[in-house]
Design a protein around this motif. Structure first.
Motif, PDB file in Angstrom:
ATOM      1  N   PHE A 146      -1.452   2.018   6.289  1.00  0.00           N
ATOM      2  CA  PHE A 146      -1.714   2.403   4.723  1.00  0.00           C
ATOM      3  C   PHE A 146      -0.788   1.221   4.115  1.00  0.00           C
ATOM      4  O   PHE A 146      -1.235   0.363   3.166  1.00  0.00           O
ATOM      5  N   GLY A 147       0.355   1.112   4.355  1.00  0.00           N
ATOM      6  CA  GLY A 147       1.393   0.375   3.750  1.00  0.00           C
ATOM      7  C   GLY A 147       1.165  -0.983   4.175  1.00  0.00           C
ATOM      8  O   GLY A 147       1.234  -1.894   3.228  1.00  0.00           O
ATOM      9  N   VAL A 148       0.842  -1.139   5.380  1.00  0.00           N
ATOM     10  CA  VAL A 148       0.545  -2.603   5.761  1.00  0.00           C
ATOM     11  C   VAL A 148      -0.675  -3.099   4.767  1.00  0.00           C
ATOM     12  O   VAL A 148      -0.510  -4.453   4.532  1.00  0.00           O
ATOM     13  N   GLU A 149      -1.746  -2.289   5.030  1.00  0.00           N
ATOM     14  CA  GLU A 149      -3.067  -2.674   4.221  1.00  0.00           C
ATOM     15  C   GLU A 149      -2.611  -3.182   2.660  1.00  0.00           C
ATOM     16  O   GLU A 149      -3.114  -3.786   2.037  1.00  0.00           O
ATOM     17  N   LEU A 150      -1.680  -2.226   2.194  1.00  0.00           N
ATOM     18  CA  LEU A 150      -1.104  -2.501   0.760  1.00  0.00           C
ATOM     19  C   LEU A 150      -0.409  -3.894   0.541  1.00  0.00           C
ATOM     20  O   LEU A 150      -0.948  -4.423  -0.532  1.00  0.00           O
ATOM     21  N   VAL A 161       3.395  -0.457  -6.178  1.00  0.00           N
ATOM     22  CA  VAL A 161       2.870   0.112  -4.724  1.00  0.00           C
ATOM     23  C   VAL A 161       2.926   1.684  -4.871  1.00  0.00           C
ATOM     24  O   VAL A 161       1.891   2.213  -4.629  1.00  0.00           O
ATOM     25  N   ASN A 162       4.127   1.996  -5.051  1.00  0.00           N
ATOM     26  CA  ASN A 162       4.219   3.462  -5.086  1.00  0.00           C
ATOM     27  C   ASN A 162       3.292   4.205  -5.637  1.00  0.00           C
ATOM     28  O   ASN A 162       2.633   5.273  -5.715  1.00  0.00           O
ATOM     29  N   ASP A 163       3.200   3.775  -7.089  1.00  0.00           N
ATOM     30  CA  ASP A 163       2.336   4.557  -8.026  1.00  0.00           C
ATOM     31  C   ASP A 163       0.786   4.407  -7.656  1.00  0.00           C
ATOM     32  O   ASP A 163       0.334   5.716  -7.773  1.00  0.00           O
ATOM     33  N   PHE A 164       0.309   3.349  -7.057  1.00  0.00           N
ATOM     34  CA  PHE A 164      -1.013   3.244  -6.470  1.00  0.00           C
ATOM     35  C   PHE A 164      -1.056   4.187  -5.517  1.00  0.00           C
ATOM     36  O   PHE A 164      -2.009   4.816  -5.131  1.00  0.00           O
ATOM     37  N   ALA A 165      -0.305   3.921  -4.474  1.00  0.00           N
ATOM     38  CA  ALA A 165      -0.184   4.646  -2.892  1.00  0.00           C
ATOM     39  C   ALA A 165      -0.248   6.289  -3.538  1.00  0.00           C
ATOM     40  O   ALA A 165      -0.999   6.919  -2.598  1.00  0.00           O
ATOM     41  N   PHE A 210       1.378  15.663   6.245  1.00  0.00           N
ATOM     42  CA  PHE A 210       1.247  14.209   6.012  1.00  0.00           C
ATOM     43  C   PHE A 210       0.969  14.010   4.512  1.00  0.00           C
ATOM     44  O   PHE A 210       0.220  13.126   4.050  1.00  0.00           O
ATOM     45  N   THR A 211       1.784  14.733   3.731  1.00  0.00           N
ATOM     46  CA  THR A 211       1.508  14.664   2.172  1.00  0.00           C
ATOM     47  C   THR A 211       2.233  13.574   1.911  1.00  0.00           C
ATOM     48  O   THR A 211       3.149  12.795   2.611  1.00  0.00           O
ATOM     49  N   TRP A 212       2.046  13.048   0.632  1.00  0.00           N
ATOM     50  CA  TRP A 212       2.568  11.798   0.183  1.00  0.00           C
ATOM     51  C   TRP A 212       4.271  11.832   0.137  1.00  0.00           C
ATOM     52  O   TRP A 212       4.800  10.828   0.634  1.00  0.00           O
ATOM     53  N   ILE A 213       4.783  12.971  -0.357  1.00  0.00           N
ATOM     54  CA  ILE A 213       6.321  13.195  -0.057  1.00  0.00           C
ATOM     55  C   ILE A 213       6.702  12.870   1.163  1.00  0.00           C
ATOM     56  O   ILE A 213       8.038  12.468   1.388  1.00  0.00           O
ATOM     57  N   ASN A 214       6.172  13.382   2.273  1.00  0.00           N
ATOM     58  CA  ASN A 214       6.568  13.031   3.374  1.00  0.00           C
ATOM     59  C   ASN A 214       6.107  11.703   4.020  1.00  0.00           C
ATOM     60  O   ASN A 214       7.043  11.524   5.241  1.00  0.00           O
TER      61      ASN A 214
END
Length: 92
Positions: A42-46, A60-64, A74-78
């Motif tokens: 997901f990070g690579v694709e962003l 990026v973090n706001d969008f992700a 596997f939540t956002w925070i983790n």
């Protein structure tokens, strides 16, 4: 050389190494890199998205955060740091 989904092997190796180092402890002991890989990818694709070509991690973090589909554990925070690592590594 690239993996079947187009990620360069050297990048894939770096992502896997990071996962082994980052995800330790009782919560993560039953999981392998393949379980964490979607966050890294997901990070690579962003990083390929023209909206984020500046490399601005806050943007990026706001969008992700809004679009990451992960469910516990596997939540956002983790997964945030894995996504960031994938993003930053793909920009190198």
């Amino acid at each position: 050389m690239q993996s079947s989904d187009g990620i360069p092997i050297l990048l894939e190796t770096a992502l896997e190494k990071d996962a082994r180092e980052r995800f330790k402890g009782p919560l993560w002991e039953e999981f392998t890199y393949q379980d964490f890989r979607p966050a890294y990818v997901f990070g690579v694709e962003l990083a390929k998205d023209p909206r984020f070509e500046s490399g601005n991690l806050d943007q990026v973090n706001d969008f992700a955060h809004q679009t990451w589909p992960g469910k516990y554990p596997f939540t956002w925070i983790n997964m945030k740091e894995a996504i960031e690592f994938g993003f930053a590594s793909a920009l190198k």
